[in-house]
Structures are given as C-alpha cells and as structure tokens.
Design an enzyme around this catalytic site. Structure first.
Site, PDB file in Angstrom:
ATOM      1  N   HIS A  37      -2.426   1.154   6.822  1.00 14.58           N
ATOM      2  CA  HIS A  37      -2.964   1.181   5.439  1.00 14.58           C
ATOM      3  C   HIS A  37      -3.010   2.652   5.071  1.00 14.58           C
ATOM      4  CE1 HIS A  37      -4.474  -0.912   1.921  1.00 14.58           C
ATOM      5  NE2 HIS A  37      -5.294   0.073   1.804  1.00 14.58           N
ATOM      6  N   CYS A  56       0.815  -1.286   0.181  1.00 22.06           N
ATOM      7  CA  CYS A  56      -0.087   0.057  -0.116  1.00 22.06           C
ATOM      8  C   CYS A  56       0.926   1.334   0.075  1.00 22.06           C
ATOM      9  CB  CYS A  56      -0.974  -0.024   1.165  1.00 22.06           C
ATOM     10  SG  CYS A  56      -0.144   0.230   2.750  1.00 22.06           S
ATOM     11  N   HIS A  76      -5.812   1.872  -4.594  1.00 21.90           N
ATOM     12  CA  HIS A  76      -5.039   1.491  -3.382  1.00 21.90           C
ATOM     13  C   HIS A  76      -4.339  -0.067  -3.593  1.00 21.90           C
ATOM     14  CE1 HIS A  76      -8.031  -0.818  -0.449  1.00 21.90           C
ATOM     15  NE2 HIS A  76      -8.462  -0.880  -1.954  1.00 21.90           N
TER      16      HIS A  76
END
Length: 344
Positions: free
Chosen positions: A306, A258, A318
């Site tokens: 994240h 990520c 993402h």
C-alpha cells in the site's frame, strides 16, 4: 489494509449469528470464526490486504505485458526495416552486375565519361569491384542481422504469450478475492445500524491509536512542511482527485487504486515513477521517515502493498481499499514500512 486491533473484550457485541454468516464468505478453513466486531474487523482487514497483494501482482504483470508488447512491436519494425534494406541492396547489386556484364566490367556511362583517360577508367573498374565486394559484405551482414532479429522477435512473442497467460492467472485469482470481498461487504451491510456504527468507530479508534503513538514518537518534529515544486504539484493533483472511488488496477481519471493514484499524481508533476507500490519502494530514493516532506510517498506493510502521498501535518492522501474513495487520513494510522522521494 491489515491492522492489529487491541483486545476489546469489554466491547464484545452480540453479533455471533451475523459473524458466523460473514465467516462463510470470509474465512479460510484454518481461521477461527470471528465472534465479535473486533474479530470481524480484523478478518475484513486481512481480506483487504490480500486483495491489495493480488492487485499489486496483477498490476506488475500488466505493466510487463505492456512493456513486452512495445518490445515486440519494435523488433518487428526492425525486422521489416532490415528486410527493406536487404531487398533494395539486392536490387542494386543485380543492376550493377548486369551493367558490368554488358560493359565488360565497367558501367557504360562510366566508360563514356572516362574514355579519354584509360588509367582513370582502370581505377574506376577497380573501385567498382571493391564496391561490389562491399555490397556483398553488407548484404551478408544484413541477412545475418535479419535472422537474429527474427529469432529475437519470435522469442519476444513467446515471452509475451507467457506474460499474458500469467496475467490471466493473476486476474482469475483477483476475481476470486473480489467475489469474497463483495460478499463480505454485503454481509457487513446487513449488520444492525448500531453494529455498523460500532464497527466504524472501532476502525477509527484503531487508526487514531496508531496515529497518536506515531506522533508521540516525535517523528514529525523534523519532518518538512513544504515540498519541492514537483512534490507540491503532485499533492495538488491528488487533492483534486479526492472522493473518486477505489477500483482495482485503475489509474484515473475516474477512479484509482493506491499506486495508480500516486503514480498519476507524480506524472502530473512531470515525473514518471513505477506503477506499483512494491516497485516504488524498490526503485525510488528512500528517505528517513523523520525527514519526509509533502509529496513524498509513504509505503505501508512489510510487503509494500500500500502507498499514500504525504501532504504534511501528519496527514496523507490515499485510495484506501475496495468500497472506499480517495481520502485524507492520518499518515501513521497504518503500518509504515518507509518513505520514498520520487524527485530526489
């Protein structure tokens, strides 16, 4: 990514046998055994969150190792440079001393040039002595600097060894989690086709509910629709990477995790940002969620494990988790911690 699905008692599915087998690979000793698809989904989400935590910690330590290696290399180069200077000065001082000894304190070539001016010769002899003393002072200072640099270099080497050991430990922990996730995905793949569809539908439903609640809050009413020049370049980069797989610690060009995706997207836009989502949250300029614009980074989870790239219209790009690829998703489908702007 950890999400908390609603109670779905009416959707209890006959997957107890499969879920119990899945538990052997997934659950911690103190966890309740998942007996329904919502519980299996929650258990998988917990594992993926744990994996992201491990990944971000590993990436942070890996970054420290890289920076420390550069510091060690710089210090060693400085030590070598100082040693060369000290050696050269020692040689010059020796030459000067021998020349002065043979010429009675004043170099022969100077005596020859100034033989018709005794006063200037005396002045020059005084300057030579001053230069000699100055050379000695410089040599003493260089010797002290050399010793300090060697000490710093040795300390830096010790720190690098500690960081590498820490990275190995983090890597071992990450490998353990990866093995559990691999087994979980194998077990998940053994579900009946209908059960897999229901599991995917459950995940979409949970995400859609979170997104709808987020949009209904009015948060997008004041959000920007156009990013800065750099932000637009970051979005364009991320868009080109759609479909590439999630891989732990990857920064492209073939795969990403990520924060690897977001850091490389902004690097492509000409802005270097921290490598991990936690450092991105800690070090970059924060803006209200209601003021975000395309190119901004959305940080998720209370522990900032994240991150995604906001692309406008309530959507983000993402790298979700192991087993998935870089994708477009509803920006509010996960638990938002906040928003940061790399080019603020």
């Amino acid at each position: 990514m950890r999400r908390t699905p609603r109670a779905h008692g009416h959707r209890t599915v006959a997957v107890v046998t499969t879920a119990l087998a899945l538990t052997a690979a997934l659950h911690q000793p103190a966890s309740a055994e998942p007996a329904t698809l919502p519980e299996v989904r929650a258990e998988l989400d917990r594992l993926y969150h744990d994996a992201e935590v491990a990944t971000e910690k590993y990436n942070a330590v890996d970054g420290e190792v890289t920076r420390q290696k550069k510091r060690v290399s710089t210090l060693k180069a400085q030590v070598m440079s100082t040693e060369k200077k000290l050696t050269r000065l020692t040689e010059l001082a020796g030459v000067a001393a021998r020349t002065q000894y043979r010429g009675g304190g004043v170099p022969a070539e100077v005596q020859f040039v100034l033989a018709d001016n005794f006063e200037r010769a005396l002045d020059n002899a005084s300057l030579a002595r001053q230069a000699h003393r100055g050379t000695n002072r410089v040599m003493t200072a260089l010797a002290k600097t050399q010793e300090e640099l060697r000490t710093r270099s040795d300390d830096a080497d010790d720190e690098l060894k500690r960081l590498r050991k820490n990275r190995r430990s983090m890597g071992s922990h990450r490998t353990t989690i990866q093995a559990r996730i691999d087994e979980a995905q194998k077990m998940e793949s053994r579900l009946a086709e209908k059960q897999r569809r229901e599991l995917a539908a459950l995940e979409r439903e949970t995400a859609d509910e979170a997104q709808a609640k987020w949009v209904e809050s009015g948060v997008l009413d004041t959000a920007g629709t156009e990013g800065s020049s750099a932000g637009s370049k970051a979005v364009a980069f991320a868009t080109r990477e759609l479909g590439k797989p999630y891989v732990w610690g990857a920064e492209g060009p073939d795969s990403y995790d990520c924060s690897g995706l977001t850091s490389q997207a902004w690097l492509a836009a000409g802005v270097a940002i921290p490598r991990t989502s936690q450092d991105q949250w800690r070090l970059l300029h924060r803006v209200p969620v209601a003021d975000m614009r395309p190119g901004d980074l959305i940080i998720y989870n209370a522990d900032a494990t994240h991150v995604s790239l906001y692309i406008g219209d309530g959507r983000m790009i993402h790298a979700p988790r192991p087993g998935r690829s870089v994708t477009v998703a509803p920006a509010g489908s996960l638990e938002i911690l906040g928003v940061v702007r790399p080019d603020a």
